[in-house]
Design a protein around this motif. Structure first.
Motif, PDB file in Angstrom:
ATOM      1  N   ALA A 214      16.761 -35.992  21.886  1.00  0.00           N
ATOM      2  CA  ALA A 214      16.356 -34.593  22.010  1.00  0.00           C
ATOM      3  C   ALA A 214      17.256 -33.819  22.963  1.00  0.00           C
ATOM      4  N   ARG A 215      17.909 -34.496  23.909  1.00  0.00           N
ATOM      5  CA  ARG A 215      18.653 -33.800  24.961  1.00  0.00           C
ATOM      6  C   ARG A 215      20.164 -33.819  24.772  1.00  0.00           C
ATOM      7  N   PHE A 216      20.697 -34.783  24.024  1.00  0.00           N
ATOM      8  CA  PHE A 216      22.144 -34.837  23.831  1.00  0.00           C
ATOM      9  C   PHE A 216      22.546 -33.996  22.632  1.00  0.00           C
ATOM     10  N   GLU A 217      23.578 -33.152  22.812  1.00  0.00           N
ATOM     11  CA  GLU A 217      24.075 -32.299  21.732  1.00  0.00           C
ATOM     12  C   GLU A 217      25.556 -32.590  21.513  1.00  0.00           C
ATOM     13  N   ARG A 218      25.888 -33.118  20.356  1.00  0.00           N
ATOM     14  CA  ARG A 218      27.262 -33.501  20.055  1.00  0.00           C
ATOM     15  C   ARG A 218      28.118 -32.311  19.662  1.00  0.00           C
ATOM     16  N   GLY A 219      27.514 -31.304  19.066  1.00  0.00           N
ATOM     17  CA  GLY A 219      28.270 -30.136  18.626  1.00  0.00           C
ATOM     18  C   GLY A 219      28.914 -30.347  17.274  1.00  0.00           C
TER      19      GLY A 219
ATOM     20  N   ARG B 132      19.564 -30.854  28.944  1.00  0.00           N
ATOM     21  CA  ARG B 132      20.337 -30.896  27.710  1.00  0.00           C
ATOM     22  C   ARG B 132      21.815 -30.902  28.090  1.00  0.00           C
ATOM     23  N   THR B 133      22.605 -31.706  27.400  1.00  0.00           N
ATOM     24  CA  THR B 133      24.020 -31.815  27.758  1.00  0.00           C
ATOM     25  C   THR B 133      24.854 -32.242  26.566  1.00  0.00           C
ATOM     26  N   THR B 134      26.142 -32.006  26.681  1.00  0.00           N
ATOM     27  CA  THR B 134      27.114 -32.597  25.785  1.00  0.00           C
ATOM     28  C   THR B 134      28.121 -33.328  26.657  1.00  0.00           C
ATOM     29  N   CYS B 135      29.117 -33.936  26.042  1.00  0.00           N
ATOM     30  CA  CYS B 135      30.215 -34.602  26.751  1.00  0.00           C
ATOM     31  C   CYS B 135      31.246 -34.953  25.680  1.00  0.00           C
TER      32      CYS B 135
ATOM     33  N   ALA C  68      35.065 -23.758  19.626  1.00  0.00           N
ATOM     34  CA  ALA C  68      34.581 -24.243  20.918  1.00  0.00           C
ATOM     35  C   ALA C  68      33.071 -24.431  20.913  1.00  0.00           C
ATOM     36  N   PHE C  69      32.608 -25.261  21.856  1.00  0.00           N
ATOM     37  CA  PHE C  69      31.182 -25.565  21.942  1.00  0.00           C
ATOM     38  C   PHE C  69      30.830 -25.913  23.380  1.00  0.00           C
ATOM     39  N   VAL C  70      29.772 -25.310  23.887  1.00  0.00           N
ATOM     40  CA  VAL C  70      29.247 -25.662  25.206  1.00  0.00           C
ATOM     41  C   VAL C  70      27.731 -25.715  25.120  1.00  0.00           C
ATOM     42  N   VAL C  71      27.119 -26.373  26.090  1.00  0.00           N
ATOM     43  CA  VAL C  71      25.661 -26.442  26.179  1.00  0.00           C
ATOM     44  C   VAL C  71      25.254 -25.943  27.563  1.00  0.00           C
ATOM     45  N   GLN C  72      24.379 -24.955  27.579  1.00  0.00           N
ATOM     46  CA  GLN C  72      23.861 -24.457  28.852  1.00  0.00           C
ATOM     47  C   GLN C  72      22.378 -24.769  28.948  1.00  0.00           C
ATOM     48  N   ASP C  73      21.985 -25.370  30.060  1.00  0.00           N
ATOM     49  CA  ASP C  73      20.582 -25.648  30.342  1.00  0.00           C
ATOM     50  C   ASP C  73      20.314 -25.139  31.750  1.00  0.00           C
ATOM     51  N   GLY C  74      19.809 -23.934  31.843  1.00  0.00           N
ATOM     52  CA  GLY C  74      19.607 -23.315  33.145  1.00  0.00           C
ATOM     53  C   GLY C  74      20.933 -23.068  33.832  1.00  0.00           C
ATOM     54  N   ARG C  75      21.083 -23.596  35.030  1.00  0.00           N
ATOM     55  CA  ARG C  75      22.312 -23.392  35.791  1.00  0.00           C
ATOM     56  C   ARG C  75      23.354 -24.473  35.511  1.00  0.00           C
ATOM     57  N   TYR C  76      23.042 -25.402  34.589  1.00  0.00           N
ATOM     58  CA  TYR C  76      23.967 -26.487  34.247  1.00  0.00           C
ATOM     59  C   TYR C  76      24.667 -26.192  32.928  1.00  0.00           C
ATOM     60  N   LEU C  77      26.008 -26.309  32.940  1.00  0.00           N
ATOM     61  CA  LEU C  77      26.833 -26.031  31.772  1.00  0.00           C
ATOM     62  C   LEU C  77      27.706 -27.237  31.481  1.00  0.00           C
ATOM     63  N   SER C  78      27.778 -27.636  30.215  1.00  0.00           N
ATOM     64  CA  SER C  78      28.624 -28.777  29.853  1.00  0.00           C
ATOM     65  C   SER C  78      29.448 -28.458  28.617  1.00  0.00           C
ATOM     66  N   ALA C  79      30.570 -29.162  28.484  1.00  0.00           N
ATOM     67  CA  ALA C  79      31.463 -28.988  27.345  1.00  0.00           C
ATOM     68  C   ALA C  79      32.049 -30.340  26.963  1.00  0.00           C
ATOM     69  N   ARG C  80      32.670 -30.408  25.776  1.00  0.00           N
ATOM     70  CA  ARG C  80      33.053 -31.698  25.206  1.00  0.00           C
ATOM     71  C   ARG C  80      34.461 -32.169  25.574  1.00  0.00           C
TER      72      ARG C  80
END
Length: 251
Positions: free
Chosen positions: A197-202, A153-156, A218-230
């Protein structure tokens, strides 16, 4: 702990680099900067220090202050080269973003993508923000040949943000806000297995940003050890959450 932060020679985002650096350094961690060639002293996108267009759209005052501190630090001048990196020597990896033309050196580097893939295989914390998510999306898992993010799962940087900034400034700055013909969101989605199912726009935002004391925008997505932000508006929350991933690894 030692955190690796690759950057291009120029044009990275002030906030996405300086805020995580300041928060992690204050927490007692050591951030190591990496450029294409060792010993290069990198520089941010200068427009972000002056406001981009009519004093608007640039970095906020506190991140600009952090960047000034960063440029005076020892680690900023002692960069390591991408090809010489030894992933096992680092406890975490942060992939910052930026949209100006100089970012293509970093976003398009096959050498860097290979090093990111090697670090990913160590199962240690990886964080990516804004255009930095492209580096992870373009990097491949050596065992499968698929994108590192295929099953995450991720954002960007959302397409509506990228498009809005481009349309507001193109009359004066041309394609300054369009690093590549494809939108960041479109390329990241294409790398995912089941993007819906995996992309989260926030939440939709255009100006409100998270701060050192307020994460409501603010908004971030954490999936296990992976963290993403926009985008830069998520940098404080992103930095704190990445610090928490490092602390969890210490335990």
């Amino acid at each position: 702990m030692r955190v690796l932060m690759p950057v291009p020679d120029r044009d990275f985002d002030v906030t996405e680099v300086a805020v995580p650096w300041r928060l992690l350094t204050d927490a007692g961690h050591h951030v190591v900067f990496a450029t294409e060639r060792a010993g290069t002293r990198p520089a941010c996108d200068p427009r972000l220090l002056t406001g981009v267009l009519f004093g608007q759209l640039g970095a906020a005052e506190e991140p600009r202050h952090f960047y000034e501190e960063l440029t005076r630090s020892e680690e900023f001048a002692a960069t390591v080269g991408w090809a010489e990196l030894v992933p096992e020597e680092y406890d975490g990896l942060i992939l910052p973003g930026g949209h100006a033309p100089g970012m293509r050196q970093y976003l398009g580097s096959e050498v860097l993508r290979q090093q990111v893939g090697r670090f990913w295989a160590l199962d240690r914390p990886v964080g990516a923000i804004c255009h930095g998510v492209l580096v992870a999306a373009r990097a491949r898992d050596a065992s499968t040949g698929r994108s590192l993010l295929a099953d995450r799962r991720t954002t960007c940087l959302p397409k509506y943000m990228e498009r809005s900034a481009y349309l507001a400034t193109a009359w004066r700055l041309g394609r300054y806000y369009r690093t590549y013909p494809a939108y960041v969101e479109d390329e990241v989605r294409a790398a995912l297995a089941g993007p819906d199912a995996r992309f989260e726009r926030g939440p939709r935002v255009l100006a409100a940003r998270g701060t050192a004391t307020d994460d409501s925008a603010a908004f971030v997505v954490q999936d296990g050890r992976y963290l993403s932000a926009r985008w830069p508006g998520d940098a404080y929350l992103f930095g704190r959450r990445f610090g928490a991933l490092l602390e969890a690894r210490e335990r």
